[in-house]
Structure formats: C-alpha cells, structure tokens
Design a protein around this motif. Structure first.
Motif, PDB file in Angstrom:
ATOM      1  N   ASP A 292       0.803  -1.227   0.000  1.00  0.00           N
ATOM      2  CA  ASP A 292       0.000   0.000   0.000  1.00  0.00           C
ATOM      3  C   ASP A 292       0.843   1.289   0.000  1.00  0.00           C
ATOM      4  N   PRO A 293       1.971   1.323   0.702  1.00  0.00           N
ATOM      5  CA  PRO A 293       2.763   2.570   0.671  1.00  0.00           C
ATOM      6  C   PRO A 293       3.504   2.791  -0.644  1.00  0.00           C
ATOM      7  N   HIS A 294       3.545   1.756  -1.510  1.00  0.00           N
ATOM      8  CA  HIS A 294       4.414   1.826  -2.696  1.00  0.00           C
ATOM      9  C   HIS A 294       3.659   1.881  -4.018  1.00  0.00           C
ATOM     10  N   VAL A 295       2.533   1.170  -4.120  1.00  0.00           N
ATOM     11  CA  VAL A 295       1.754   1.136  -5.362  1.00  0.00           C
ATOM     12  C   VAL A 295       0.272   1.235  -5.019  1.00  0.00           C
ATOM     13  N   VAL A 296      -0.549   1.472  -6.027  1.00  0.00           N
ATOM     14  CA  VAL A 296      -1.998   1.436  -5.819  1.00  0.00           C
ATOM     15  C   VAL A 296      -2.404  -0.019  -5.606  1.00  0.00           C
ATOM     16  N   VAL A 297      -3.143  -0.273  -4.539  1.00  0.00           N
ATOM     17  CA  VAL A 297      -3.600  -1.630  -4.244  1.00  0.00           C
ATOM     18  C   VAL A 297      -5.121  -1.654  -4.301  1.00  0.00           C
ATOM     19  N   SER A 298      -5.661  -2.581  -5.082  1.00  0.00           N
ATOM     20  CA  SER A 298      -7.104  -2.754  -5.188  1.00  0.00           C
ATOM     21  C   SER A 298      -7.484  -4.149  -4.716  1.00  0.00           C
ATOM     22  N   VAL A 299      -8.743  -4.314  -4.332  1.00  0.00           N
ATOM     23  CA  VAL A 299      -9.239  -5.621  -3.902  1.00  0.00           C
ATOM     24  C   VAL A 299     -10.556  -5.900  -4.611  1.00  0.00           C
ATOM     25  N   VAL A 300     -10.826  -7.168  -4.848  1.00  0.00           N
ATOM     26  CA  VAL A 300     -12.108  -7.573  -5.425  1.00  0.00           C
ATOM     27  C   VAL A 300     -13.005  -8.086  -4.299  1.00  0.00           C
ATOM     28  N   GLU A 301     -14.286  -7.930  -4.466  1.00  0.00           N
ATOM     29  CA  GLU A 301     -15.255  -8.408  -3.482  1.00  0.00           C
ATOM     30  C   GLU A 301     -15.737  -9.800  -3.874  1.00  0.00           C
ATOM     31  N   TRP A 302     -15.687 -10.708  -2.932  1.00  0.00           N
ATOM     32  CA  TRP A 302     -16.194 -12.059  -3.160  1.00  0.00           C
ATOM     33  C   TRP A 302     -17.598 -12.199  -2.586  1.00  0.00           C
ATOM     34  N   ASP A 303     -18.386 -13.097  -3.179  1.00  0.00           N
ATOM     35  CA  ASP A 303     -19.636 -13.510  -2.545  1.00  0.00           C
ATOM     36  C   ASP A 303     -19.553 -15.015  -2.319  1.00  0.00           C
ATOM     37  N   ASP A 304     -20.578 -15.587  -1.736  1.00  0.00           N
ATOM     38  CA  ASP A 304     -20.534 -17.000  -1.354  1.00  0.00           C
ATOM     39  C   ASP A 304     -20.655 -17.956  -2.538  1.00  0.00           C
ATOM     40  N   ARG A 305     -20.897 -17.432  -3.728  1.00  0.00           N
ATOM     41  CA  ARG A 305     -21.082 -18.325  -4.875  1.00  0.00           C
ATOM     42  C   ARG A 305     -19.772 -18.931  -5.375  1.00  0.00           C
ATOM     43  N   HIS A 306     -18.663 -18.247  -5.140  1.00  0.00           N
ATOM     44  CA  HIS A 306     -17.395 -18.695  -5.699  1.00  0.00           C
ATOM     45  C   HIS A 306     -16.325 -18.726  -4.616  1.00  0.00           C
ATOM     46  N   LYS A 307     -15.426 -19.699  -4.739  1.00  0.00           N
ATOM     47  CA  LYS A 307     -14.345 -19.819  -3.756  1.00  0.00           C
ATOM     48  C   LYS A 307     -12.996 -19.358  -4.300  1.00  0.00           C
ATOM     49  N   ASP A 308     -12.852 -19.335  -5.630  1.00  0.00           N
ATOM     50  CA  ASP A 308     -11.584 -18.903  -6.209  1.00  0.00           C
ATOM     51  C   ASP A 308     -11.814 -18.427  -7.640  1.00  0.00           C
ATOM     52  N   PRO A 309     -10.832 -17.763  -8.251  1.00  0.00           N
ATOM     53  CA  PRO A 309     -11.012 -17.227  -9.601  1.00  0.00           C
ATOM     54  C   PRO A 309     -11.322 -18.290 -10.650  1.00  0.00           C
ATOM     55  N   ALA A 310     -10.721 -19.474 -10.519  1.00  0.00           N
ATOM     56  CA  ALA A 310     -10.980 -20.535 -11.499  1.00  0.00           C
ATOM     57  C   ALA A 310     -12.443 -20.951 -11.469  1.00  0.00           C
ATOM     58  N   GLU A 311     -13.013 -21.026 -10.283  1.00  0.00           N
ATOM     59  CA  GLU A 311     -14.420 -21.403 -10.144  1.00  0.00           C
ATOM     60  C   GLU A 311     -15.339 -20.295 -10.652  1.00  0.00           C
ATOM     61  N   ALA A 312     -14.929 -19.045 -10.467  1.00  0.00           N
ATOM     62  CA  ALA A 312     -15.743 -17.909 -10.911  1.00  0.00           C
ATOM     63  C   ALA A 312     -15.802 -17.805 -12.431  1.00  0.00           C
ATOM     64  N   GLY A 313     -14.768 -18.318 -13.121  1.00  0.00           N
ATOM     65  CA  GLY A 313     -14.780 -18.313 -14.579  1.00  0.00           C
ATOM     66  C   GLY A 313     -14.878 -16.923 -15.170  1.00  0.00           C
ATOM     67  N   ALA A 314     -15.799 -16.750 -16.125  1.00  0.00           N
ATOM     68  CA  ALA A 314     -15.944 -15.475 -16.825  1.00  0.00           C
ATOM     69  C   ALA A 314     -16.419 -14.363 -15.899  1.00  0.00           C
ATOM     70  N   TYR A 315     -17.004 -14.730 -14.758  1.00  0.00           N
ATOM     71  CA  TYR A 315     -17.501 -13.709 -13.825  1.00  0.00           C
ATOM     72  C   TYR A 315     -16.354 -12.879 -13.241  1.00  0.00           C
ATOM     73  N   VAL A 316     -15.118 -13.351 -13.379  1.00  0.00           N
ATOM     74  CA  VAL A 316     -13.991 -12.574 -12.853  1.00  0.00           C
ATOM     75  C   VAL A 316     -13.901 -11.202 -13.515  1.00  0.00           C
ATOM     76  N   ILE A 317     -14.377 -11.095 -14.756  1.00  0.00           N
ATOM     77  CA  ILE A 317     -14.332  -9.797 -15.440  1.00  0.00           C
ATOM     78  C   ILE A 317     -15.225  -8.795 -14.721  1.00  0.00           C
ATOM     79  N   THR A 318     -16.406  -9.242 -14.326  1.00  0.00           N
ATOM     80  CA  THR A 318     -17.303  -8.373 -13.562  1.00  0.00           C
ATOM     81  C   THR A 318     -16.676  -7.987 -12.235  1.00  0.00           C
ATOM     82  N   MET A 319     -16.052  -8.954 -11.571  1.00  0.00           N
ATOM     83  CA  MET A 319     -15.414  -8.691 -10.287  1.00  0.00           C
ATOM     84  C   MET A 319     -14.281  -7.674 -10.441  1.00  0.00           C
ATOM     85  N   LEU A 320     -13.513  -7.816 -11.498  1.00  0.00           N
ATOM     86  CA  LEU A 320     -12.404  -6.896 -11.735  1.00  0.00           C
ATOM     87  C   LEU A 320     -12.898  -5.483 -12.035  1.00  0.00           C
TER      88      LEU A 320
END
Length: 337
Positions: A292-320
């Motif tokens: 955080d002190p060195h670069v811009v840091v962003s986070v994605v919000e998870w919901d209970d439908r997915h446990k990881d990016p591979a499981e989220a599939g194409a929905y990762v674009i919406t999350m991003l």
C-alpha cells in the motif's frame, strides 16, 4: 516430518483415528495384524513424534521402534506379502518419507537459482495436453503459450524427483530476451499427496511469481493463488480484449518477500484476487500492508457463490470491473456499518 506428511503415510496403512498429545501422535499400532496377540491394538499404544527431520515411532505393546522410514519398510514387508500393497506403492512411500524428512533442511538452505536444474527428460514432458486441462477449461492455445505438460510416471532417484500422474506448470525467469526454466510445479490429478510437488525438490517457488515472465510491460497486475486461477483469469482477459491487465500467481496464499519485491518493481496497480477463504483473506491483508505505501492496491469483493477465480470463470471480469482501491474499500465498509 510434519503432521500432514505423517498422517498421509499412516492413512496408506489404514489408520483412520489419530490423536494429538503434545508433539506426539497416538494411534493403534499399524503392525498389529502381524505383531500383536489377536491381531488388534484395542487400546492405542503406538506413538509417532512430530519433529524436524526423522520422526521417531514406538509401540509400547509389540516393542517396535525406529523412524517412519523403518515403519514403512516393516509394514510394507507384510503388506506386500498379503497383497495389501504393491511393491510400487511401498517404494513410492519410502521415497516420500525420505523427501519429507529432508524438507526442513532444504527449506532452511536457500539454494542459489544457478544450482537448480530441471532434468532434460522431465522438461521433455512439457507442451503436452491432457484431459485434466480440458476439464478445467484450459485451451490448447494456453497450453502452448505457457508450455504446460503432463507426466504419467517419472523417477529420478539422483535428483530426488518422483512424479506420477501430474500436470506440469513450468516456472520461468526473464533473462534478457530469453526465458530461463527455473523449476516445475507438478499438480496431482488422482488425489496423491502432497497435492503439489516441486522439481527439482530444491526449487523454491516462493522466489518467483507464476507468469511473471509473460507480464511484459503491463503495469496493472492481478494477484491470484494458484496456476489454474492465473490461466483462467488471463484467458478471460484475452477473450474480452482487456490488454492492460495481467494475472500472476503466488503459488500459495502467503506472499514472500521476493514476490512482494517483484510486484513493487513491476506494477503500478496490484489487484488482490486471492481465494475466498481465511488463508486467502490473510494473504490479501499481507499484500495490502506490504504494498500500500508503494503502489496502488485494489481488492475484489467475493460472494458466497465462488471460492476462487478458477471457479468464478468469466464472472472474474465483472469482479475486476467492480474492484475498489484499499481506500475505497475501507470507506465502503465504514458506510455499511
């Protein structure tokens, strides 16, 4: 040996009940069918000591004592004769114990990258497809671009490499205009433990970020945990023609100093997309604190439908697209209180 490695070997001996007593694991003697009166150990009398290196074992009933390696050999002698084990399984477990006992020493001794060498024969299994990749949604184009592979059976006792039914994820390092192979991570596809194996065993994947050699000049870096997550995210980015983002993987949930340093040097924005579980959330917290002190840091919000990016599939674009900077994330949480 650590508890996880000890328990893995014991389950292969049919042990299904283990209790922790300090640094000792107590259980019924695996040798009971051959060494105990009546063939049972109704009152558990067998102990295994969890420790660095060799773990001692002792049965207070039949008197057997030694290390986990001697236990595997003694149990295997009877089990092979009775048809419970194959000689191949016995040898695999012997190899597993030898490597597990050396694990702590290998971790403490940081081997310079120049000493790490991937055997040419193992490297020849790269750029090879397998139905596992199809099931996980990995395309042939990705297999070629990332030089993925599969090995059914590979043994190299000198190098200490034993790979059976594993898909292969090579890790490279940018060396001028060249990409130098630093090591290979093999993932089990048939439930064999450990789930991931490094080749050679002294390859320290924490010194690298998976995919870093392909990031080129893209400065918005998505950080995920595993290689499959990394591949799926990048496939979706390419499909949606999003060229300013690129995903890399830590190959774990706990960012190392070397990985943090790479992100500082190569990213203007780091997007945290670790798994939706406690270890992933802890890893995200560590990334935020370190970056955080060195670069811009962003986070994605998870919901209970997915446990990881591979499981989220194409929905990762919406999350991003809905990601928030750390400051925005903190403000939104305050507003929800």
């Amino acid at each position: 040996m650590n508890r996880k490695s000890i328990e893995y070997v014991l389950t292969k001996m049919g042990v299904d009940s283990i209790k922790q007593n300090g640094e000792w694991l107590t259980l019924s003697c695996p040798l009971a069918p051959w060494t105990h009166a009546g063939g049972t150990d109704r009152r558990p009398s067998f102990g295994v000591r969890e420790s660095n290196g060799v773990s001692g074992v002792h049965c207070f009933s039949c008197g057997f004592k030694g290390g986990m390696l001697s236990l595997v050999r003694e149990y295997g002698k009877h089990a092979v004769e009775d048809g419970l084990w194959s000689t191949e399984l016995m040898q695999e477990l012997i190899d597993f114990v030898i490597l597990a006992e050396d694990e702590d020493e290998v971790e403490e001794h940081i081997v310079p990258p120049e000493e790490v060498r991937v055997p040419v024969k193992l490297e020849s299994y790269l750029n090879t497809g397998h139905e596992y990749f199809d099931k996980r949604g990995i395309t042939e184009e990705t297999i070629k671009e990332w030089n993925l592979g599969f090995v059914e059976s590979y043994k190299d006792k000198v190098a200490g490499i034993f790979m059976y039914n594993r898909v292969l994820f090579p890790v490279y390092k940018k060396d001028g205009l060249q990409e130098r192979l630093m090591g290979i991570v093999g993932r089990s596809i048939d439930g064999e433990e450990p789930k991931y194996k490094n080749a050679p065993p002294n390859f320290r994947k924490a010194n690298y970020v998976y995919g870093g050699w392909l990031a080129k000049d893209r400065r918005k870096i998505i950080v995920v945990e595993g290689p499959i997550d990394c591949l799926i995210v990048n496939q979706n980015l390419k499909k949606h023609k999003i060229e300013d983002l690129f995903a890399v993987a830590l190959m774990g949930a706990d960012p190392s100093d070397a990985q943090v340093a790479w992100l500082k040097d190569n990213a203007d924005e780091v997007i945290c997309m670790l798994d939706n579980d406690p270890s992933g959330k802890l890893g995200t917290k560590k990334l935020i604190e370190a970056l955080d002190p060195h670069v811009v840091v962003s986070v994605v919000e998870w919901d209970d439908r997915h446990k990881d990016p591979a499981e989220a599939g194409a929905y990762v674009i919406t999350m991003l697209n809905c990601r928030e900077t750390v400051l925005e994330h903190r403000l939104s949480r305050l507003l929800r209180l």
